[in-house]
Design a protein around this motif. Structure first.
Motif: not given
Ligand code: FAD
Length: 543
Positions: A315-319
């Motif tokens: 869903r989003r790139l991880p930090r």
């Protein structure tokens, strides 16, 4: 030989991986009648794009994912509408709360990164020197791949750099890595190119790690690994279109079950109803191990792959734990996890001793950062990204007893090692499919064997060979398909060893009209089209 019961072709090609398609396209363009038989419902082999997750419009390069070894000449000769895109960041390797980002377009920035990691620019200078050397070797070796095999002495003369020859062709690569680089992480990043798809270690006296390294640094004459626009399927679809447009017949869902030849004519059996087709030449895109079975030979030793492939949708790139690096840069290049020199050696030793590595090394890359065209516009706009993980040092033998259990344990350990460099668990970032399941799939070597037909899951069909003539290859020995000693079903000389490619082009099998046109040929392996091209040239040259 039994009578041919069906049509006859100038060439029958066994397998529709990208190399089989290249061979089909070249031969059909040269006016030959060509039939290509592919076991699976679609062509492409290990170079395909797939909607892997139910109801999600993301076309992932399911197996192979980056392109380096495909010569421009093949793209141009076949008029392919296919493009690659360069990655600005070549790699990112985290360590603790820091890491090393290699920016291919900004040497000053990369130098700062080395100083930040190691406290000096010594390894940066070594890096520049070392990759300057591999680049000069690449410029000279790469153009030879689509010509007749040079001898070892000819290639050495062409490279014209005794130190480079010694480092790459004579001594285990670990010696050079340890001499040139001081830092454990830097050493590991360099070594990974020697281990991708090859179960080996820095000091392996067989030098199979050096051969693997070589193929990873010569592609395109630069060693760059580029992103195929539209995914790997875009390449193989373009190849299938080119082959069909030139008149080749492509039949899918057609598994070849036998090949019989007297060296002049061959008969190929395929399909469940036992059909046969006649051919002047048979070009085999399947692995040499598979070919031995098709010819009715006793099974040779099975090759063995050693990698885990994981495909994910996020869903989003991880930090990252390393807050100084933007995840879009870190994941845009090759992201190394647990790949320091020492960790690679430990993982190798654990696997060689028969157990899964505690901290499996792997590398990750995000296709959609460089080429969002593989996502639907809605997914791209929502910040969704694809993530591909390639794990090292997990040979097929570790999965034989309990395939599902071993894969589950390996996946858990691999994701835990990844999580150790992230500021949030990867599981929290996974997208879900139409049934609410996390978008993640993992492939062990045994899965690859079953799905793609790679024996033992070996991604190169067998260990890579040197790109020069050795026993059985080259101008002074047997010529491709012309020695004529091999016949099937007779009482003649012992059956040729088809697991060793022969001939001027490195595509001969010892059977006069049977050729390897896939990764198992000399100068095979990887998405290159080179063995497909070379087998077609061997056939055309012979007539
Ligand atoms: C997980 C993974 C990641 C990889 N990553 C990369 C990468 O990023 N870059 C890169 O360059 N390389 C990569 N590789 C390696 C590369 O994909 C292969 O070396 C290459 O695709 C081999 O191509 P090929 O056409 O020779 O053979 P294959 O792709 O193996 O195709 C052979 C075809 O023959 C068919 N076949 C087999 N037996 C029969 C039969 N009896 N009858 C009919 N058909 C048959 C198979 O179904 C298959 O379609 C990767 C491979 C894997 C598995």
């Amino acid at each position: 030989m039994p009578p041919v019961t069906h049509a006859s072709y100038d060439a029958v090609i066994v397998g529709g991986g990208h190399n089989g398609l290249v061979a089909a396209a070249y031969l059909a363009r040269a006016g030959r009648r060509v039939l290509l038989l592919e076991r699976l419902p679609a062509t492409g082999g290990a170079a395909v794009s797939t909607r892997a997750f139910t109801g999600v419009d993301a076309r992932l390069s399911r197996y192979s994912y980056l392109v380096s070894l495909l010569p421009r000449k093949i793209v141009d000769d076949l008029g392919l509408r296919f493009a690659v895109r360069r990655r600005r960041i070549s790699s990112y390797s985290p360590r603790g709360d820091g890491g090393l980002l290699v920016d291919a377009e900004d040497a000053g920035r990369t130098r700062e990164q080395f100083i930040r990691l190691t406290g000096s620019d010594r390894d940066f200078a070594a890096w520049q020197r070392f990759y300057g050397m591999t680049r000069r070797v690449a410029e000279r070796v790469f153009p030879t791949l689509t010509g007749q095999l040079p001898t070892r002495a000819e290639l050495e003369r062409l490279i014209d750099d005794p130190a480079a020859w010694e480092a790459l062709f004579e001594r285990p690569i670990g010696e050079t890595v340890e001499r040139e680089f001081g830092d454990d992480l830097v050493r590991g990043v360099v070594l990974t190119d020697a281990l991708i798809g090859t179960f080996s270690h820095a000091h392996d006296p067989s030098l199979r790690q050096n051969r693997c390294f070589l193929y990873h640094v010569i592609g395109g004459g630069t060693g760059d690994w580029d992103v195929p626009v539209g995914g790997m399927g875009a390449l193989t679809d373009a190849l299938a279109d080119a082959a069909r447009a030139a008149g080749a017949e492509i039949v899918t869902g057609a598994e070849v079950t036998s090949i019989a030849t007297d060296g002049v004519r061959a008969e190929v059996g395929y399909g469940e109803d036992g059909r046969t087709v006649g051919a002047r030449h048979v070009l085999v895109n399947a692995a040499p191990y598979v070919l031995a079975g098709l010819l009715g030979q006793r099974p040779p030793p099975r090759p063995e792959g050693a990698q885990l492939k994981v495909n994910m949708l996020l869903r989003r790139l991880p930090r990252l734990r390393d807050a100084s690096v933007d995840p879009r840069e870190a994941f845009g290049g090759t992201f190394h996890i647990g790949e320091s020199y020492r960790e690679l050696q430990t993982a190798y030793e654990q696997a060689a001793a028969g157990r899964l590595p505690d901290a499996p090394p792997s590398e990750i890359y995000c296709h959609s950062l460089t080429d969002p065209s593989i996502l639907s516009p809605e997914l791209a706009a929502s910040g969704t990204h694809t993530l591909t993980l390639f794990g090292l040092h997990t040979p097929a033998r570790l999965f034989e007893q309990d395939p599902a259990g071993a894969k589950e344990a390996l996946l858990a350990a691999t994701l835990a090692r990844l999580d150790a460099v992230l500021a949030e668990p990867i599981a929290d970032c996974l997208a879900t499919d139409a049934d609410g399941r996390p978008c993640l799939e993992a492939k062990s070597p045994l899965d690859l064997e079953r799905e793609v037909g790679l024996p033992g899951g070996h991604i190169f069909h067998r260990d890579l060979s040197w790109p020069y003539a050795t026993d059985g290859t080259g101008t002074t020995d047997a010529t491709d398909g012309a020695d004529g000693t091999g016949t099937t079903g007779g009482t003649g000389p012992a059956a040729p060893d088809v697991t060793r490619a022969t001939g001027r082009w490195g595509v001969g099998t010892g059977y006069a009209n049977v050729y390897l046109c896939g990764a198992g040929a000399v100068r095979g392996g990887g998405v290159s089209g080179v063995p497909g091209h070379n087998a077609a040239m061997a056939v055309l040259e012979k007539e």
